[in-house]
Design a protein around this motif. Sequence first.
Motif, PDB file in Angstrom:
ATOM      1  N   LYS A  59     -95.930 -55.295-132.153  1.00  0.00           N
ATOM      2  CA  LYS A  59     -95.182 -54.097-132.572  1.00  0.00           C
ATOM      3  C   LYS A  59     -93.693 -54.193-132.268  1.00  0.00           C
ATOM      4  O   LYS A  59     -92.858 -53.707-133.047  1.00  0.00           O
ATOM      5  CB  LYS A  59     -95.761 -52.855-131.881  1.00  0.00           C
ATOM      6  CG  LYS A  59     -95.065 -51.576-132.318  1.00  0.00           C
ATOM      7  CD  LYS A  59     -95.783 -50.314-131.920  1.00  0.00           C
ATOM      8  CE  LYS A  59     -95.015 -49.093-132.423  1.00  0.00           C
ATOM      9  NZ  LYS A  59     -95.641 -47.828-131.994  1.00  0.00           N
ATOM     10  N   GLU A 114     -79.391 -56.387-128.345  1.00  0.00           N
ATOM     11  CA  GLU A 114     -78.344 -57.130-127.628  1.00  0.00           C
ATOM     12  C   GLU A 114     -78.887 -58.483-127.173  1.00  0.00           C
ATOM     13  O   GLU A 114     -78.192 -59.491-127.262  1.00  0.00           O
ATOM     14  CB  GLU A 114     -77.858 -56.316-126.429  1.00  0.00           C
ATOM     15  CG  GLU A 114     -77.125 -55.034-126.808  1.00  0.00           C
ATOM     16  CD  GLU A 114     -76.525 -54.359-125.596  1.00  0.00           C
ATOM     17  OE1 GLU A 114     -76.922 -53.222-125.316  1.00  0.00           O
ATOM     18  OE2 GLU A 114     -75.664 -54.971-124.939  1.00  0.00           O
ATOM     19  N   GLN A 134     -77.494 -47.138-129.405  1.00  0.00           N
ATOM     20  CA  GLN A 134     -76.760 -46.592-128.258  1.00  0.00           C
ATOM     21  C   GLN A 134     -75.798 -45.485-128.694  1.00  0.00           C
ATOM     22  O   GLN A 134     -75.588 -44.517-127.967  1.00  0.00           O
ATOM     23  CB  GLN A 134     -75.972 -47.706-127.541  1.00  0.00           C
ATOM     24  CG  GLN A 134     -76.837 -48.749-126.851  1.00  0.00           C
ATOM     25  CD  GLN A 134     -77.253 -49.892-127.753  1.00  0.00           C
ATOM     26  OE1 GLN A 134     -77.359 -49.752-128.970  1.00  0.00           O
ATOM     27  NE2 GLN A 134     -77.525 -51.054-127.150  1.00  0.00           N
TER      28      GLN A 134
HETATM   29  C1  LIG Z   1     -80.361 -49.188-121.094  1.00  0.00           C
HETATM   30  C2  LIG Z   1     -79.590 -50.261-121.711  1.00  0.00           C
HETATM   31  C3  LIG Z   1     -79.023 -49.782-123.007  1.00  0.00           C
HETATM   32  C4  LIG Z   1     -78.062 -50.811-123.506  1.00  0.00           C
HETATM   33  O1  LIG Z   1     -77.644 -51.657-122.718  1.00  0.00           O
HETATM   34  O2  LIG Z   1     -77.668 -50.742-124.659  1.00  0.00           O
HETATM   35  C5  LIG Z   1     -80.130 -49.539-124.017  1.00  0.00           C
HETATM   36  O3  LIG Z   1     -80.972 -50.353-124.324  1.00  0.00           O
HETATM   37  S1  LIG Z   1     -80.103 -47.975-124.709  1.00  0.00           S
HETATM   38  C6  LIG Z   1     -81.539 -47.945-125.817  1.00  0.00           C
HETATM   39  C7  LIG Z   1     -82.798 -47.723-125.028  1.00  0.00           C
HETATM   40  N1  LIG Z   1     -83.954 -47.687-125.927  1.00  0.00           N
HETATM   41  C8  LIG Z   1     -84.362 -46.575-126.577  1.00  0.00           C
HETATM   42  O4  LIG Z   1     -83.735 -45.530-126.502  1.00  0.00           O
HETATM   43  C9  LIG Z   1     -85.611 -46.668-127.404  1.00  0.00           C
HETATM   44  C10 LIG Z   1     -86.659 -45.750-126.799  1.00  0.00           C
HETATM   45  N2  LIG Z   1     -87.929 -45.844-127.513  1.00  0.00           N
HETATM   46  C11 LIG Z   1     -88.147 -45.175-128.679  1.00  0.00           C
HETATM   47  O5  LIG Z   1     -87.297 -44.490-129.225  1.00  0.00           O
HETATM   48  C12 LIG Z   1     -89.520 -45.312-129.286  1.00  0.00           C
HETATM   49  O6  LIG Z   1     -90.366 -45.907-128.312  1.00  0.00           O
HETATM   50  C13 LIG Z   1     -89.548 -46.193-130.561  1.00  0.00           C
HETATM   51  C14 LIG Z   1     -88.878 -47.515-130.317  1.00  0.00           C
HETATM   52  C15 LIG Z   1     -88.854 -45.442-131.700  1.00  0.00           C
HETATM   53  C16 LIG Z   1     -91.034 -46.419-130.944  1.00  0.00           C
HETATM   54  O7  LIG Z   1     -91.680 -45.159-131.027  1.00  0.00           O
HETATM   55  P1  LIG Z   1     -93.280 -45.113-131.081  1.00  0.00           P
HETATM   56  O8  LIG Z   1     -93.776 -46.087-132.078  1.00  0.00           O
HETATM   57  O9  LIG Z   1     -93.637 -43.673-131.201  1.00  0.00           O
HETATM   58  O10 LIG Z   1     -93.772 -45.642-129.665  1.00  0.00           O
HETATM   59  P2  LIG Z   1     -93.681 -44.827-128.270  1.00  0.00           P
HETATM   60  O11 LIG Z   1     -92.378 -44.133-128.170  1.00  0.00           O
HETATM   61  O12 LIG Z   1     -94.926 -44.031-128.075  1.00  0.00           O
HETATM   62  O13 LIG Z   1     -93.656 -46.057-127.233  1.00  0.00           O
HETATM   63  C17 LIG Z   1     -94.840 -46.675-126.776  1.00  0.00           C
HETATM   64  C18 LIG Z   1     -94.779 -46.681-125.261  1.00  0.00           C
HETATM   65  O14 LIG Z   1     -93.600 -47.462-124.852  1.00  0.00           O
HETATM   66  C19 LIG Z   1     -92.745 -46.635-124.069  1.00  0.00           C
HETATM   67  N3  LIG Z   1     -91.360 -46.985-124.357  1.00  0.00           N
HETATM   68  C20 LIG Z   1     -90.845 -47.376-125.535  1.00  0.00           C
HETATM   69  N4  LIG Z   1     -89.521 -47.635-125.430  1.00  0.00           N
HETATM   70  C21 LIG Z   1     -89.188 -47.437-124.113  1.00  0.00           C
HETATM   71  C22 LIG Z   1     -87.969 -47.533-123.349  1.00  0.00           C
HETATM   72  N5  LIG Z   1     -86.835 -47.950-123.894  1.00  0.00           N
HETATM   73  N6  LIG Z   1     -88.029 -47.202-122.033  1.00  0.00           N
HETATM   74  C23 LIG Z   1     -89.183 -46.800-121.448  1.00  0.00           C
HETATM   75  N7  LIG Z   1     -90.400 -46.691-122.109  1.00  0.00           N
HETATM   76  C24 LIG Z   1     -90.368 -47.007-123.421  1.00  0.00           C
HETATM   77  C25 LIG Z   1     -93.081 -45.218-124.482  1.00  0.00           C
HETATM   78  O15 LIG Z   1     -92.673 -44.334-123.460  1.00  0.00           O
HETATM   79  C26 LIG Z   1     -94.568 -45.282-124.662  1.00  0.00           C
HETATM   80  O16 LIG Z   1     -95.163 -45.306-123.371  1.00  0.00           O
HETATM   81  P3  LIG Z   1     -96.439 -44.349-123.069  1.00  0.00           P
HETATM   82  O17 LIG Z   1     -95.987 -42.952-123.420  1.00  0.00           O
HETATM   83  O18 LIG Z   1     -96.707 -44.559-121.620  1.00  0.00           O
HETATM   84  O19 LIG Z   1     -97.513 -44.872-123.988  1.00  0.00           O
END
Ligand SMILES: CC[C@@H](C(=O)O)C(=O)SCCNC(=O)CCNC(=O)[C@H](O)C(C)(C)COP(=O)(O)OP(=O)(O)OC[C@H]1O[C@@H](n2cnc3c(N)ncnc32)[C@H](O)[C@@H]1OP(=O)(O)O
Length: 253
Positions: A59, A114, A134
């Motif tokens: 995924k 990145e 971001q």
């Molecule tokens: C911090 C450094 C900074 C940089 O240097 O630039 C960054 O990287 S900022 C960007 C950070 N990333 C995000 O904001 C993306 C966050 N994730 C999402 O928006 C969504 O997960 C998705 C990518 C759109 C996919 O959505 P979907 O298919 O609905 O899956 P889930 O959201 O249910 O994700 C499954 C599971 O994974 C966990 N998850 C996903 N991404 C992250 C994350 N970045 N940090 C922590 N956990 C993450 C999500 O919480 C789910 O976990 P469970 O709920 O326990 O199943």
Amino acid sequence: MGDSLLKVYPEQFAVLTLNRPHKLNAVSKTMIHELIEQINEIEQTHEMKFLIVTGSGNKAFCSGGDLNDFHGDLEEEEAYQTLKPMQEILYKIATLPVPTIAWLNGLARGGGLEIASACDFRFAVPEENFGFIQGKLGISTGWGGGTLLYRRIDTQLAFQWLIEADLKKSDELLKMGFVQKIVNDRSISSDNKLLEPYLNRSADQMRLWKSQRLKYIDLDQLKQQMDDEVRACSRLWVSNEHKQAVQQFLSKK
Ligand SMILES: CC[C@@H](C(=O)O)C(=O)SCCNC(=O)CCNC(=O)[C@H](O)C(C)(C)COP(=O)(O)OP(=O)(O)OC[C@H]1O[C@@H](n2cnc3c(N)ncnc32)[C@H](O)[C@@H]1OP(=O)(O)O
């Protein structure tokens, strides 16, 4: 099982796998510690022809920093200290003495893209979407990936993508020159035809070509600009927009 896995193949290449599929391979603090050790091991493996960086599962390549670790309550200096290790890892990946391929086996967001920008080449599965999101979180790229992006694609396109922070599909990124090949296999095997040219070259040839490539990059300037990027992101880290964006994501869980 580690948050990051390194496998060295007998065909003289290695695969570094971000291994948190249950969290879409989001980068945790544990993963960072493991990546530091694995990159150091790669630097010591002198017969290696190339490195592939990929994600675990079907995924995601990488969903960026783990927002539980990279959370919104960090103060500016804390944010800098938290972001800096990944910037150093991305600089090391970008300047490894062998060619590197980001095998985008699934979606990539933020810092995940990145990491891909730190690699020399990007091979992506079709129909996935990728975004430097971001900008929509009230921050900018924070691991040096924006600095690297400007060296991977047309600077005007890089500038626009970072501002618009939109999601782009594999074929659009192929046209932009960010992605070099569309691959159908989400997993990596040494008999994949796309790897044939890379496997058929000697380690000396691959190191020569990477050394030539790096001569077109001012490495001191790259290192300084990547650090400047981390500083700039740290200043934005404390904004209300960023705190609210992270809280909104975490409250959904
Ligand atoms: C911090 C450094 C900074 C940089 O240097 O630039 C960054 O990287 S900022 C960007 C950070 N990333 C995000 O904001 C993306 C966050 N994730 C999402 O928006 C969504 O997960 C998705 C990518 C759109 C996919 O959505 P979907 O298919 O609905 O899956 P889930 O959201 O249910 O994700 C499954 C599971 O994974 C966990 N998850 C996903 N991404 C992250 C994350 N970045 N940090 C922590 N956990 C993450 C999500 O919480 C789910 O976990 P469970 O709920 O326990 O199943």
